[in-house]
Every structure is written in C-alpha cells, then in structure tokens.
Scaffold this motif. Structure first.
Motif, PDB file in Angstrom:
ATOM      1  N   ASP A 175      -1.014   0.256   4.195  1.00  0.00           N
ATOM      2  CA  ASP A 175       0.332   0.785   3.977  1.00  0.00           C
ATOM      3  C   ASP A 175       0.684   0.959   2.506  1.00  0.00           C
ATOM      4  OD1 ASP A 175       0.852   1.048   6.669  1.00  0.00           O
ATOM      5  OD2 ASP A 175       1.493  -1.050   6.845  1.00  0.00           O
ATOM      6  N   ALA A 176      -0.090   0.274   1.628  1.00  0.00           N
ATOM      7  CA  ALA A 176       0.212   0.378   0.203  1.00  0.00           C
ATOM      8  C   ALA A 176      -0.390   1.646  -0.408  1.00  0.00           C
ATOM      9  CB  ALA A 176      -0.318  -0.849  -0.535  1.00  0.00           C
ATOM     10  N   ALA A 177      -1.235   2.338   0.342  1.00  0.00           N
ATOM     11  CA  ALA A 177      -1.891   3.529  -0.201  1.00  0.00           C
ATOM     12  C   ALA A 177      -1.228   4.796   0.325  1.00  0.00           C
ATOM     13  CB  ALA A 177      -3.367   3.522   0.165  1.00  0.00           C
ATOM     14  N   THR A 178      -1.049   5.759  -0.562  1.00  0.00           N
ATOM     15  CA  THR A 178      -0.502   7.055  -0.144  1.00  0.00           C
ATOM     16  C   THR A 178      -1.621   7.984   0.309  1.00  0.00           C
ATOM     17  OG1 THR A 178       1.147   6.763  -1.885  1.00  0.00           O
ATOM     18  CG2 THR A 178       1.049   8.928  -0.851  1.00  0.00           C
ATOM     19  N   ASP A 211      -2.553   3.684  -5.762  1.00  0.00           N
ATOM     20  CA  ASP A 211      -1.966   4.163  -4.498  1.00  0.00           C
ATOM     21  C   ASP A 211      -2.957   4.943  -3.641  1.00  0.00           C
ATOM     22  OD1 ASP A 211      -2.178   6.420  -6.008  1.00  0.00           O
ATOM     23  OD2 ASP A 211      -0.287   7.287  -5.292  1.00  0.00           O
ATOM     24  N   LYS A 217      -8.491  -2.499   0.886  1.00  0.00           N
ATOM     25  CA  LYS A 217      -7.124  -2.469   0.377  1.00  0.00           C
ATOM     26  C   LYS A 217      -6.138  -2.360   1.532  1.00  0.00           C
ATOM     27  CE  LYS A 217      -6.499  -0.169  -3.593  1.00  0.00           C
ATOM     28  NZ  LYS A 217      -6.643   0.930  -4.609  1.00  0.00           N
ATOM     29  N   GLU A 218      -4.906  -2.682   1.202  1.00  0.00           N
ATOM     30  CA  GLU A 218      -3.872  -2.651   2.234  1.00  0.00           C
ATOM     31  C   GLU A 218      -3.550  -1.202   2.601  1.00  0.00           C
ATOM     32  OE1 GLU A 218       0.544  -4.322   2.657  1.00  0.00           O
ATOM     33  OE2 GLU A 218      -0.693  -5.417   1.197  1.00  0.00           O
TER      34      GLU A 218
END
Lengths: 210, 671
Positions: free
Chosen positions: B56-59, B91, B53-54
């Motif tokens: 920066d898209a994950a918190t 996220d 997964k990307e």
C-alpha cells in the motif's frame, strides 16, 4: 564470516550438515558445523548468519565446537506429523498394528535406485497425539497427529518411510499431503529423551538462548 | 587456537507459525503444492538481497520477469539492476517472477494458483507493470505461459484497465514484432533510465486518477519516442508477402521509436546488493559490467551492434563495486563482464589490482575472454594468482581465413596457434575454441578448416610442452541472423546442410586418431537455430505461430529436452500459408536492399545504408576496423543518439584494501 576453506585445487568452505531434514519438511532442530580461520564470538556469529539468512530460517544458537563430532551426537530425532482429514481413531488402529510388528518392509527411491528396508526397528516410539489442538487451527476438518522418535540408522528411516509402513500394514492413505516437523534431534538417553547435541559444548549457561 | 569450529542450531519454521505472509500472498495456496514438484526451493524466495516492500505504500508496482527457470533467470544482470533501481524509489516496488516448470504449471492450473512473484508471492496480475526481459527469442512461449497463468488476457487488445501493462525489454525487444500481439509495449536499449521514466509516467497517471484509462497511459508512454506501443502502428503487406510499410495509426505517436542509451556508467553502479540464490544457479558470482557496448564490428553479433557506443566503467568504480558486492553477498567469485572484456582501456591494472587485493582470500576472478590475443593469457595468469585456474576460451568463430573476413573477426590462424600454445606453455592443459556453423557464404571447406586448426593447435602444443597431456575442445554454435546487424539480409542454411557439415567436421577431426583423441567436440543441431532465426527476423504474422506452438504444449524452447522442432514446423505449416508465406520464406530467403524489414521503424541508431554497405563489404571479404583506435566509419549511432565513446585510461590505480578480519554484519541484508 571468516570461514575456513578446504585444501586442494578447488577449495570449498568448510561447512558440514548433520542429518539434514528431507526436502519439504519443516524443522525446529537442524545442526551444522562451520570451520573458521580465526576465533569469533559465537553470539556475534549467530547474529551475522541470522541476518543474512532468509526469513523463517532462524539461527538459534552457536557454540564453540569441541569433543565428539556432531554426527556422533545425533542418535535420534523426534518428529510430529500432521495428517489433515485423517480420523484419529483410524490412525490409532494403524499405529497399533505397526507397533506390534517386528519388521515393516517399505520401499523408497534412493540415488542408488529403488531400495527395500525395514521401517519398524528404528522407530523407538510412535504415538497418536490426542490432546494438543490442531496446529493449523482449522477445527472443522479432522486432523490426526502422530509423534515419532526414530533412531538415526543407515539407510535413514524418515517420516515418509513410517507413513509408507502404516500404508503397508494398515492401508492408511492420507487424502492430503501430511505436514511434517522435526521437533528435536540429538543424543538419546536410556529413558528415551533426546538431548540437544550442543549441550555438551556449553559451559553451563546457554550462549544463544531461545 | 587458530580458527576452530563452531556449531549452530537452526530452525526452519513452517508457514503456520512465523513466516510473514502479506495480504495478497498466494503462499498459503502455493505451499501445499511445493512438496509435489522438483526443486521447490526455487519458488520460495527470501534470498539475501531480496526486497519485500509494503504494497500500500507504493504507487507504482512492477513485476519483473526473466522468462526462463530460476536457475537461469536469477543471475541475470538486467533484471537484478532494474529490481534494485526500482526498489530504491520510495513510492515504487519491484518483485521478481520466473518461468515455472511444467510440473508446477499443471498443479497451479489444477488448484487455481496464479503466476506469482518469488519475493512476496503476490499474483503478477495485481501489479501495474509486468516487465519481461528477453535475452533470446526462445523465451517467447514462456511469456505466454506467464501471462496466461497470471490471468491476464493473452492478447494485448483484450486487456482492461485492471490488467498490468506488459512491457518487453532486452536484446530481443529490438524486434518485438513477433510478440506484438501479446505485449503492450517494448523498450529498446538500456533499462536503468527507461524504467524510471516509465515509473514516472505511470505514477503521474495514477495520481491524476487514471484519466483515459489504459489507452491514455499507453499513449503517454508512446509519446516519449522511446517506448514502442505496437497497437499504435499498422503494418501493410505487399501481394508477395513482404511488408509495404509500418505507419502510426494515430496522429500523436512518432514514426520511429529510438533506443535508450545510459551514459556515464559510473553514475549507475548496480548491482550494489546482488541477489544470493537459494537454489543452485548457472552463475554464482558477483558480476560487474566493466563496460557496455562493443565496436569490434563482428557482423553476426547483434549485441555489439545495438549497444554502441562503448562506455567504460572506470577502474576505481569497478574496484569499489567489487569490494561492496563481495562484502554484501559473500560470493567467492567475481566476473568482470562485457562483450569483450580484455578491450577495457585499463584491464591490465584492473586485473592486477584486484588480484593483489584479494590474494590469499579464496576470491577468484574470471574474465570472459573471447579475443584471440596473447594479452589475454597474461590477464588470465594475473587472475589465477590465487591458485584457481579458470578455463580459457577463444572464439575465432570461423574456420577459414576467408570466412573470418566475411564476419569481420580479424584473427589469423598463426595468431590463434601462437596464443593457444602460449596458454599450454603457461600451464593450461585445456582450452576451448568456439566457432559458428551456417555463416553467410559458408561452404563445407570453410567448416572443415576447423579440423585443420584444431589439429595444428594440438600438434604445436605437444611440440612446445613436450607433453601429450594437452587438450582442446571445439565447440560449435549455429549462426542465427539477427535484426540490426549487417547479416539481417542474409539467408540461413537448412538444418540438413548444417548437420551434414557438422558430421563431416567430426570425421575430419577424427581422421587423425592420435590428434583426434586430444580434441573434444561439442555442437548444437541446426534445428533450434532455424526456429530462433524465424523468431528473430519475424514480423507480426509470426505471433500466430508462437501462439499455436504454445497451445500445443511448447515451453522452455531454450532447453533441448523441452524443444520440439516438429511442433514449430507443424505450427508454421498450419498458420503461415494463410498469409501467403512459409517457414522457408522467413529463414532461408535472402532479403534485398529495398525490402522493408519488420524492425525498420525501431531505431538502434545504426544507419541502414551503413549496415547495407557493411553487408556488401562482408560479401566482398573486406574487413572493418574498430572506431576506438581508427577514425569513425559512420555507423550512425553517435550522431543519431547524441552519444559518444567513453573510454579511459583514467590513469588511476586500485589501492590495496585494508585487511578486514572477523565478522562483518551486513546492514539491511533483509528488509
């Protein structure tokens, strides 16, 4: 994929690889044959396998197998070997000595133990590529590039065996690990051209397409 | 034409062209090292079922580790389930990392390549959380290698806000005290909901701007009362070396930390998208857990004690998971897993239903059958309908009737022989019998009875089949006392005693040459078990021993070719006298009722008084029945954890599958 299985106590899926590249070597031309329980559309099969396989393992083409067996159609391979930090002039001198020899004995560890065999006779052509830019793109570091066409023999002569041969005849010691790519394999014409082994199964038009 | 062959052309491209490389990937530095190590494919990733997964898209970002080699770690159910559960969150992201072999470790140190995930080859040090699942204590030295290679300070006390929170889970986490110095937190029990809760806490804390730093985050985790944060507890010792007490060192953390229990397994049908390994691994099959927990009450079995109560997955959910799991993965083997699979209330219908569905498809079914029970053979026959016959293993565990009463393994010698003979007459030529050596109260005579049993099995088998072509294998494992079991107070035997008994047994088996020829004999030396025992019942002082062993080169302690008993003995002798204790004190010493055990503040739900009573019953050779079929015997778990037994029968059946022909394109195989 409706793969066929071998008979017997522990049935195995019918998949056979022809002349697989050694571990750690990149390839643009690997071939395999799969036995199926029922006919399928080759392009659909190509897509299904390509979806399931890892990124970087791309299924380019599929044809219905017919006629001569796949191993019979693999007569030779073309390889490119990048030798970072090797001066092209040094490589040219080593290749000249290698090409002039009738026989170059090298050693390799095999499953049967250490074996000595000739790495010269199977080499149909060996050239230093002086025109193409460094594939790695780093122009500050010199990089010599070797192109080989090697006949499929037993025991097989692999790119690392040819590099061993260059060390034996000319003391060539690459300072860092070479990058090896198989560019093509297939039948060999009298002119020394390698023909895609799937060509004979194609009815004129390419099914997969690059 | 029926079937036929198809030929394919394939390209495997070098990294200089098409493989996607993410921003924080170590791949460009790792790739040149791979031609120099054994089985480089294990470090490449990109398996079917893998998710990238990307960043920066994950918190919230998790690195999940099984602290053994890829070939052992990849099939691990726990890691696969958590990987999938976490990656389903929009996220959050989770990637996997495994222990690297010493050849790659050396090269990584020489070239400054950190511990990496196999999915996107990101440095483990970049993640928010580093979750490590311990099935066995022998993975502790590999934990230290991974933390160190990741560039994370070895000691939790030295870590900063920039370092991941190191979380231990798995069965060994029920006593994380030996690794208390190295982990920031430990989670007890089922992980599915625990990782979601932890993710929620980390998410909130990050969104708020990380108030109070690492300390505040760990405090929030501790306040859940189900995440143990060792630094918030102090251990006091008595002059004789025993623990005086373990108490919180701040006001707002709980005195006891409780295990998590996931109820209603039908609501958690994972793995849905099982990982398909690229390198050869120990299990290559679609595994589905048909129930969790076990109340058979074998007194040596930590898994059975700490996973109560029994929670069954329904026959229909199992059927659906098998169908989807096989379709996604292409595996040809299904494993119906649990601690005692034949005990599922609908196992008969499940096995015949699945056998029917997959008849003629080359899918084979396997059941880890450990009960000595003729019913198991019926099941095994059902499962071998496709012609593939998996091995049969029975586990009487103890050689004599007396020792089987001590360990509460209720099976008679007559039952065992009848069962094995049934297997022989039904066509099995080979069965495996599993026993333990070193059990509490065990004498040489108890172990030697294993030889009698094996002889009788062969004798009766030959008589029943009229054939000499039958065999059995006697396999012996070393007993290791584990926390939260009735044997947590028991003394271990010295390795010399164990090895001597194993030698006597071998002589006894071969005393009759004709019978002895039909009996295979496999065993493990006593030495690794003693070290496992040191680690399983250790306290915080053992952390210094683990560290010393690791500094002296200890790696992969679960592998006999890497394990060094000498290294552990020497490290214990260097470190432990400083605390007034020694290796014997931890291993061959019997504990008394009132001793504070290192894990007493960690709540598995089992009532300590009940465990002690069960230990006394063991010494009195008194057996305890299963609460699924007899009244509750008050082990304490259900009331303490607010849980209940969840078993069928549901009365539902598996419907035959509509045959599917041709190609299936698995959607979203790669993300």
């Amino acid at each position: 994929m409706p793969v066929a299985f071998s008979q017997g106590f522990t049935p195995h899926p019918k998949i056979s690889y022809a002349s697989a590249a050694p571990t750690g070597v990149a390839s643009e031309a690997e071939y395999l044959e799969i036995g199926l329980r029922e006919p399928v559309d080759p392009e659909q099969l190509r897509l299904a396998l390509d979806t399931a396989l890892s990124p970087g393992l791309d299924v380019l083409d599929a044809v219905v197998a017919d006629g001569a067996s796949l191993p019979d159609r693999i007569e030779a391979s073309r390889w490119r070997i990048e030798l970072p930090q090797v001066d092209p002039d040094v490589l040219v001198r080593a290749v000249t000595v290698f090409a002039a020899a009738d026989e170059v004995l090298v050693e390799r560890m095999t499953k049967q133990g250490r074996r000595t065999f000739d790495a010269r006779t199977a080499v149909i052509s060996i050239d230093v590529d002086v025109v193409s830019p460094t594939p790695s793109g780093d122009s500050a570091v010199p990089c010599a590039i070797l192109e080989l066409v090697v006949r499929q023999v037993t025991p097989s002569v692999r790119p690392d065996d040819v590099l061993s041969g260059l060390r034996v005849v000319a003391g060539l010691e690459p300072p860092v690990a070479p990058k090896v790519i198989r560019l093509a394999q297939g039948t060999l014409t009298a002119q020394g051209v390698i023909v895609d082994p799937l060509d004979a199964d194609r009815d004129g038009a390419t099914i997969g397409g690059r | 034409m029926v079937g036929g062959r198809v030929r394919l052309g394939i390209m495997s491209v070098p990294s200089t062209s098409a493989r996607p490389v993410v921003a924080n990937s170590v791949w460009p530095r790792l790739e040149p090292l791979l031609p120099q190590v054994t089985k480089p494919i294990q470090y490449v990733g990109g398996e079917l079922g893998a998710v990238v997964k990307e960043w920066d898209a994950a918190t919230v970002r998790w690195a999940l580790m099984y602290p053994d080699a890829y070939e052992v770690g990849l099939p691990n159910q726990g890691v696969q389930i958590l990987y999938e559960v976490l990656n389903e969150l929009p996220d959050a992201l989770a990637e996997r990392t495994y222990a690297v072999w010493p050849d790659l470790e050396r090269l990584m140190r020489a070239h400054g390549v950190p511990q990496f995930t196999v999915d996107a080859h990101r440095p483990v040090g970049d993640f928010d959380l580093f979750g490590v699942s311990f099935a066995t204590e022998l993975g502790y030295t590999n934990l230290l290698t991974a933390i160190d290679l990741a560039g994370i300070p070895l000691l939790a006390a030295d870590r900063t806000d920039a370092d991941p929170v190191v979380v231990a889970g798995g069965h060994a986490a029920f006593n994380p005290e030996p690794i208390a110095d190295f982990v920031d937190a430990a989670v007890l029990g089922d992980g599915e909901e625990a990782v979601l809760e932890i993710t929620g806490i980390v998410r909130e804390w990050k969104v708020e701007g990380c108030p109070g730093g690492r300390d505040e985050l760990l405090l929030r985790l501790a306040r859940t009362e189900s995440v143990y944060v060792p630094r918030f507890y102090d251990v006091d010792y008595l002059p004789d070396g025993r623990i005086q007490r373990v108490v919180p060192n701040r006001a707002d953390v709980p005195f006891r930390v409780h295990k998590r229990t996931t109820m209603d397994l039908d609501a958690w049908p994972y793995p849905k998208k099982p990982l398909v390994p690229l390198a050869e691994t120990v299990h290559e099959r679609y595994a589905v857990e048909i129930f969790r927990g076990c109340t058979r009450g074998c007194r040596f079995c930590q898994a059975g004690m700490i996973t109560r109560p029994v929670r069954e997955r329904s026959i229909t959910t199992v059927g659906q998971m098998v169908q989807q799991g096989l379709e996604f993965s292409g595996f040809h083997e299904v494993g119906l897993l649990s601690l005692s699979s034949a005990d599922h209330s609908e196992i008969g219908d499940m096995c015949s239903g699945l056998a029917e569905q997959y008849q003629g498809t080359n899918v084979s079914l396997s059941l880890p059958s450990t009960r000595v029970d003729a019913f198991n053979i019926e099941l095994a026959q059902e499962l071998s309908r496709n012609g593939r016959r998996t091995g049969l293993t029975f586990a009487p565990e103890g050689g004599s009737e007396r020792i089987r009463k001590v360990i509460n393994k209720m099976v008679s010698k007559e039952d065992l022989i009848r069962t094995v003979v049934t297997a022989y007459t039904n066509g099995w030529r080979q069965v495996k019998l599993y026993f333990m050596c070193g059990l509490p109260t065990e004498t040489d005579a108890d172990v030697l009875e294993i030889a009698d049993m094996a002889h009788e099995v062969i004798r009766a088998g030959r008589a029943a089949t009229g054939s000499k072509d039958i065999r059995c294998t006697v396999s012996i494992g070393g007993f290791v006392p584990k926390p939260h079991t009735p044997f947590q107070w028991a003394a271990m035997q010295r390795p010399e005693v164990i090895d001597h008994r194993l030698k006597l047994l071998k002589q006894a088996i071969n005393a009759d040459r004709s019978l002895g020829r039909a009996i295979g004999y496999r065993y493990h030396d006593g030495e690794p078990s003693l070290v496992e025992g040191l680690l399983s019942r250790g306290d915080r002082r053992i952390g210094a021993v683990i560290r010393r062993v690791w500094e002296n080169g200890g790696r992969f302690d679960g592998w006999s070719e890497h394990f060094s008993y000498q290294r552990w003995v020497e490290a214990a002798a260097e470190v432990l006298p400083g605390f007034g204790v020694d290796l014997d004190w931890y291993t061959i010493r019997e504990r008394d009722e009132l001793e504070v055990l290192p894990w007493d503040h960690l709540d598995s739900g089992l009532d300590k008084d009940w465990l002690w009573q069960d230990w006394q019953d063991a010494l009195g050779e008194y057996e305890q029945d299963d609460c699924r079929w007899t009244p509750c015997f008050d082990c304490g778990v259900c009331p303490a954890m607010d849980t209940e037994i969840q078993i069928g029968p549901t009365g539902r059946k598996l419907l035959p599958l509509t045959p599917v022909n041709g190609l299936k394109l698995s959607a979203g195989a790669q993300q």
